[in-house]
Design a protein around this motif. Structure first.
Motif, PDB file in Angstrom:
ATOM      1  N   ILE A  84     -11.868 -58.036 -37.280  1.00  0.00           N
ATOM      2  CA  ILE A  84     -13.217 -57.457 -37.380  1.00  0.00           C
ATOM      3  C   ILE A  84     -14.262 -58.428 -36.843  1.00  0.00           C
ATOM      4  CG2 ILE A  84     -14.966 -56.581 -38.965  1.00  0.00           C
ATOM      5  CD1 ILE A  84     -12.850 -55.591 -40.750  1.00  0.00           C
ATOM      6  N   PHE A  85     -14.184 -59.677 -37.283  1.00  0.00           N
ATOM      7  CA  PHE A  85     -15.207 -60.636 -36.861  1.00  0.00           C
ATOM      8  C   PHE A  85     -14.669 -61.741 -35.957  1.00  0.00           C
ATOM      9  CE2 PHE A  85     -17.149 -59.175 -40.942  1.00  0.00           C
ATOM     10  CZ  PHE A  85     -18.248 -58.570 -40.371  1.00  0.00           C
ATOM     11  N   ALA A  86     -13.346 -61.977 -35.992  1.00  0.00           N
ATOM     12  CA  ALA A  86     -12.814 -63.190 -35.371  1.00  0.00           C
ATOM     13  C   ALA A  86     -13.195 -63.311 -33.881  1.00  0.00           C
ATOM     14  CB  ALA A  86     -11.301 -63.224 -35.532  1.00  0.00           C
ATOM     15  N   LEU A  87     -13.006 -62.208 -33.123  1.00  0.00           N
ATOM     16  CA  LEU A  87     -13.251 -62.301 -31.677  1.00  0.00           C
ATOM     17  C   LEU A  87     -14.729 -62.514 -31.393  1.00  0.00           C
ATOM     18  CD1 LEU A  87     -10.809 -59.530 -30.480  1.00  0.00           C
ATOM     19  CD2 LEU A  87     -10.507 -61.997 -30.388  1.00  0.00           C
ATOM     20  N   ASP A  88     -15.581 -61.792 -32.131  1.00  0.00           N
ATOM     21  CA  ASP A  88     -17.026 -61.950 -31.926  1.00  0.00           C
ATOM     22  C   ASP A  88     -17.490 -63.338 -32.326  1.00  0.00           C
ATOM     23  OD1 ASP A  88     -17.169 -59.464 -31.003  1.00  0.00           O
ATOM     24  OD2 ASP A  88     -18.056 -58.560 -32.796  1.00  0.00           O
ATOM     25  N   TRP A  89     -16.811 -63.895 -33.306  1.00  0.00           N
ATOM     26  CA  TRP A  89     -17.144 -65.245 -33.751  1.00  0.00           C
ATOM     27  C   TRP A  89     -16.787 -66.253 -32.666  1.00  0.00           C
ATOM     28  CZ3 TRP A  89     -19.153 -68.287 -37.612  1.00  0.00           C
ATOM     29  CH2 TRP A  89     -18.660 -69.587 -37.732  1.00  0.00           C
ATOM     30  N   GLU A  90     -15.601 -66.045 -32.063  1.00  0.00           N
ATOM     31  CA  GLU A  90     -15.127 -67.021 -31.080  1.00  0.00           C
ATOM     32  C   GLU A  90     -16.018 -67.059 -29.841  1.00  0.00           C
ATOM     33  OE1 GLU A  90     -11.045 -66.072 -30.394  1.00  0.00           O
ATOM     34  OE2 GLU A  90     -10.512 -66.797 -32.407  1.00  0.00           O
ATOM     35  N   ASP A  91     -16.400 -65.878 -29.326  1.00  0.00           N
ATOM     36  CA  ASP A  91     -17.164 -65.904 -28.082  1.00  0.00           C
ATOM     37  C   ASP A  91     -18.667 -65.929 -28.327  1.00  0.00           C
ATOM     38  OD1 ASP A  91     -17.788 -63.382 -28.799  1.00  0.00           O
ATOM     39  OD2 ASP A  91     -16.677 -62.366 -27.215  1.00  0.00           O
ATOM     40  N   GLY A  92     -19.067 -66.046 -29.582  1.00  0.00           N
ATOM     41  CA  GLY A  92     -20.485 -66.256 -29.859  1.00  0.00           C
ATOM     42  C   GLY A  92     -21.316 -65.002 -29.945  1.00  0.00           C
ATOM     43  N   SER A  93     -20.704 -63.822 -29.742  1.00  0.00           N
ATOM     44  CA  SER A  93     -21.536 -62.616 -29.791  1.00  0.00           C
ATOM     45  C   SER A  93     -21.994 -62.319 -31.216  1.00  0.00           C
ATOM     46  CB  SER A  93     -20.798 -61.417 -29.191  1.00  0.00           C
ATOM     47  OG  SER A  93     -19.463 -61.440 -29.555  1.00  0.00           O
ATOM     48  N   LEU A  94     -21.299 -62.907 -32.201  1.00  0.00           N
ATOM     49  CA  LEU A  94     -21.731 -62.697 -33.580  1.00  0.00           C
ATOM     50  C   LEU A  94     -23.096 -63.349 -33.820  1.00  0.00           C
ATOM     51  CD1 LEU A  94     -20.553 -61.207 -35.959  1.00  0.00           C
ATOM     52  CD2 LEU A  94     -19.647 -63.345 -36.805  1.00  0.00           C
ATOM     53  N   ASP A  95     -23.317 -64.521 -33.211  1.00  0.00           N
ATOM     54  CA  ASP A  95     -24.631 -65.167 -33.327  1.00  0.00           C
ATOM     55  C   ASP A  95     -25.709 -64.289 -32.715  1.00  0.00           C
ATOM     56  OD1 ASP A  95     -24.031 -68.194 -34.160  1.00  0.00           O
ATOM     57  OD2 ASP A  95     -22.466 -67.479 -32.822  1.00  0.00           O
ATOM     58  N   LEU A  96     -25.379 -63.688 -31.572  1.00  0.00           N
ATOM     59  CA  LEU A  96     -26.339 -62.800 -30.919  1.00  0.00           C
ATOM     60  C   LEU A  96     -26.672 -61.614 -31.810  1.00  0.00           C
ATOM     61  CD1 LEU A  96     -25.328 -62.558 -27.170  1.00  0.00           C
ATOM     62  CD2 LEU A  96     -27.344 -63.607 -28.191  1.00  0.00           C
ATOM     63  N   LEU A  97     -25.603 -61.040 -32.401  1.00  0.00           N
ATOM     64  CA  LEU A  97     -25.816 -59.885 -33.271  1.00  0.00           C
ATOM     65  C   LEU A  97     -26.679 -60.259 -34.472  1.00  0.00           C
ATOM     66  CD1 LEU A  97     -22.275 -58.276 -33.312  1.00  0.00           C
ATOM     67  CD2 LEU A  97     -24.343 -57.354 -32.295  1.00  0.00           C
ATOM     68  N   ALA A  98     -26.469 -61.485 -34.973  1.00  0.00           N
ATOM     69  CA  ALA A  98     -27.220 -61.901 -36.156  1.00  0.00           C
ATOM     70  C   ALA A  98     -28.694 -62.071 -35.845  1.00  0.00           C
ATOM     71  CB  ALA A  98     -26.646 -63.197 -36.710  1.00  0.00           C
ATOM     72  N   THR A  99     -29.014 -62.423 -34.588  1.00  0.00           N
ATOM     73  CA  THR A  99     -30.422 -62.589 -34.244  1.00  0.00           C
ATOM     74  C   THR A  99     -31.034 -61.302 -33.703  1.00  0.00           C
ATOM     75  OG1 THR A  99     -29.696 -63.417 -32.110  1.00  0.00           O
ATOM     76  CG2 THR A  99     -30.275 -65.054 -33.763  1.00  0.00           C
TER      77      THR A  99
END
Lengths: 218, 242
Positions: free
Chosen positions: A67-82
């Motif tokens: 669910i989160f691992a791939l987005d975490w690795e490539d940094g898109s999770l940071d983008l989503l958080a902002t």
């Protein structure tokens, strides 16, 4: 949020997303059970609701760390958080995408596997109903677990240890609905409890998941 | 003067440090008194024989297994709201103690259950929810162990403790629904008439007091260890900088 949902669905369905893996795992678990307990159909039909529920639960667990691992690795999770969307909404969408790609196929496949386990005739409706009501809770709880362990390398085993105890109430009520349905008893009480758990987790857990994600992204 | 001044690690260490041997000694005294009194100076129960005497281990440990989680919940809330490090470290120190109490309660329960119910284990609501509680303790400790950054670990485990508490209560009622059990209802309570005869009751109280003190002693000790470990790491880091 819709865009995020579509993106997650596309990523899951296309190659390498592991879309069918959960389903295949479900199939294998169910097929292995008769090898373990013997092919006697009376016994199988008695344990079928429980086996199907445990199989669905394990198949759900298997895909949680994606669910989160791939987005975490490539940094898109940071983008989503902002992004201007609240993190709670993003987490809910992630859970929804997980349910659509894992939970829903399991619900649809369950009757076919019920045939393999010689589930009694009356049981099918309630098996599908209990899974349809219960699997969203599994996805939401699992999203919380995935958010907790997102920063940890090789967190898969830890994720199971954290999430499985949280699955206990859902499993109890879900399997109870399916079992009572198969034996022709009254099912409303456990079904309502199961619905209560699903709606309760849907309403509250995204806040916990979002809080946990913020801590992990700090 | 307020309780929050003990949130200062130095103040906490200075206050609880000299108390530690006293708490430990009192706990030892209470447990030994309670157990010796209970084991050798009370009559056998007329139905259960001498197996009843395992009550002096079973009830206090079961009580502390639940109260330890409750204490962790309060400590986690204090950490999340007021960010006092001592509180987070106390919650961390309480987890292994609580898990051990759970194991003691489960084991003594099994040993008691074998002659009385004729089985070591039954999927009874109380037994099952204790097993689930034990799994929660395991997950909580594993999460503490898995995260390197101390503050992140404290935050995440606190939230896990909050969510876990809700689900632990939920599981408790779910298993109640699922299976009716062999285990009796609560025999001890503060407001109702007791179901335990006085001969057994007084040594049991002493034993419970001993377990409470033991828990406080172990949590203080564990918190001291954690604080010292942190100080040591800070010193080492400073040394490397120079």
């Amino acid at each position: 949020m819709i865009a995020l949902l579509m993106r997650d669905l596309r990523l899951a369905v296309r190659a390498g997303g592991g879309f069918g893996l959960g389903l295949a795992f479900f199939l294998i678990v169910v097929v292995l059970v008769p090898f373990g307990v013997g092919p006697e159909s009376g016994l199988l039909s008695r344990i079928a609701p429980g086996v199907l529920w445990i199989g669905a639960l394990l198949a759900c667990l298997l895909s949680l760390d994606r669910i989160f691992a791939l987005d975490w690795e490539d940094g898109s999770l940071d983008l989503l958080a902002t992004a201007p969307v609240p993190l709670e909404g993003i987490v809910s969408m992630k859970a929804l995408a997980h349910w659509l790609t894992t939970g829903l196929p399991l619900v649809l496949a369950a009757p076919a596997l019920g045939v393999l386990l010689s589930l009694p005739q009356e049981g099918y409706v309630w098996l599908v109903a209990s899974l349809a009501v219960g699997t969203p809770a599994l996805s939401v709880i699992g999203t919380f677990g995935a958010a907790l362990t997102v920063g940890i390398k090789r967190g898969g085993l830890l994720l199971s240890l954290l999430v499985l105890p949280l699955y206990v109430p859902t499993l109890i009520f879900g399997a109870e609905v399916a079992r009572r349905g198969a034996e022709g008893f009254e099912v409303m009480t456990p079904l309502l409890m199961l619905g209560g758990i699903t709606f309760g987790t849907l309403a509250l857990l995204p806040f916990a998941s979002a809080a946990v994600l913020r801590i992990n992204l700090r | 003067m307020s309780i929050w001044q003990y949130a200062n690690p130095k103040k906490f260490m200075d206050t609880t440090g000299p108390l530690l041997p006293w708490i430990g000694g009192a706990s030892l005294l209470c447990i030994v008194t309670g157990l010796v009194w209970g084991f050798f100076f009370t009559p056998d129960d007329y139905r259960q024989g001498s197996t009843v005497k395992i009550i002096y281990l079973h009830v206090p440990s079961a009580l502390m297994a639940i109260n330890a989680w409750f204490m962790m919940l309060v400590a986690s809330l204090i950490w999340l709201i007021r960010r006092h490090h001592v509180s987070a470290l106390a919650a961390k120190a309480a987890a292994p103690v609580g898990a051990t109490m759970t194991v003691i309660a489960l084991l003594t329960g099994a040993i008691w259950g074998q002659p009385m119910w004729g089985t070591w284990w039954a999927w009874d609501p109380r037994l099952t929810s204790f097993l689930v509680l034990f799994l929660f303790y395991l997950g909580y400790m594993a999460l503490w162990g898995a995260i390197e950054n101390d503050d992140t670990a404290a935050d995440l485990t606190s939230i896990l403790c909050l969510v876990g508490s809700v689900f632990a209560v939920l599981s408790r009622y779910a298993v109640n629904f699922w299976n009716q059990g062999l285990h009796q209802g609560a025999s001890l309570s503060l407001d109702k008439e007791e179901n335990v005869a006085d001969v057994f009751y007084y040594p049991l109280l002493v034993s419970i007091a001993g377990f409470v003190l033991l828990f406080i002693f172990l949590v203080f000790l564990g918190t001291h260890t954690e604080i010292r470990a942190r100080r040591m790491r800070a010193l080492l880091a400073r040394e490397r900088m120079v």
